[in-house]
Design an enzyme around this catalytic site. Sequence first.
Site: not given
Ligand SMILES: [Mg+2]
Length: 460
Positions: A9-10, A53, A55, A333, A350, A376
């Site tokens: 808040d300011d 806040d 504003m 295997d 793969d 493998e």
């Molecule tokens: Mg204010």
Amino acid sequence: MTARVLVVDDIYANVKLLEDRLLAEYFDVMTAMNGPDALDICEKGLCDIVLLDVMMPGMDGFEVCRRLKANPATHHIPVVMVTALDQPEHKVTGLQAGADDFLTKPIDDVALITRVKNLTRLKMLTDEYASRASTAQGGSSAAGVVPLEALEAKSKERAKIMLVDNRQSSADRLIYALEDHHDVEHEMEPQQALFQIAEGQYDMAIISLSLDGFDGLRLCGQIRSLERTRQLPVLVIVDTEDKPKLLRALDMGVNDYVPRPVDRNELLARISTQLRKKHYTDHLKDTVQQSVAMAMLDSLTGLHNRRFLNNHLDQLVGQAKERAKSLAVVLLDIDHFKSINDTYGHDCGDEVLKEFAARLKTCVRTQDLACRYGGEEFIIVMPETSSWSAQVVAERMRRAVESKPFAIEKGARTINVTASLGLATMDTVEDTGESVIKRADQALYRAKREGRNRVVSDAA
Ligand SMILES: [Mg+2]
């Protein structure tokens, strides 16, 4: 755990007022007197909730909120807008900026504490998932990989919503407000609704707290206590004058509320917020599950990996001993695999490994554990299987490999592949997983020595 609350808040007197009330409830309180400072504290991960806040000179509260919600590092922190302007359009602006809730000055103590407790409790649940997801990914920060845009897009899709309201006119108005955006199923009878919610895949539930002949709070409590519905976002519709009921609902862990008369934009914005949170939590859960799966699976073949086998084998051996059942282990295997790699390259190697694994899968039962044991080398653990049955299965595997050539170079050519198999069963109570594997390995060695492409049993 004590929640850490950031008050922004300011005006110093406003900061002080909120700080004192929160300290009296044993919250940890931090303060900031402008937007940039607030963003900084949030980004450092120092708070669990922001009381913001609206504003303020320079950057106003809406902008602070927008920035918090657009940042992967802070988007999950709940924001409560503190406003003197109790007007629906400001609410909607705040909700569109991503605010989670509102408090109107002068601030009511009970409302303040209940909202802070409710939102921080829900955040801590999410934090727990985020922490597990991060652990599952090897400790990397989960925040960095949150796909915010994808989650945002998902929260705009049609959601499946269960509406519980047994006053037809009220229900009709709510359905009318929602049906353009969501798929709403309406249920008049609360107990039937609970049954359906537990059975169906709903994205959220909207419950009227002013049901005729039934306490809507009881349904909220039931939803929260059932395992299958515990995590379902619940939004309640409350009569403005029934504040005690609302506070009790928040105390029970209801996710959000909308007062009557219902403002359509506010309702839709609050639903979006809940869906966004739900998708975020679902994303974290999926991350955990995928990582757990990846840690247990071999990425090339999709079979379990050696690490999983090591963790799981003792359990299978223990169960077999407990139930006095046999347990068979087959070690496989691929014959002359090195020359396949040398002749055709590792990509072809793969391809052979993948196909080999796929053929093994067709031979095993669901209760058997099939793993890639090494390069493998493969292993099949078969619970409740006698030596004789295991030999039949092993022979089936050998034939599955030999019977048909393997495609390599994406199908451009084929080669013949064979495998050697060694088999052992758990015989004595002294046997461990390790000792059975060792005997299977000795049998495999004999199979190789006796000319390959054959099954040798340890017992034979
Ligand atoms: Mg204010």
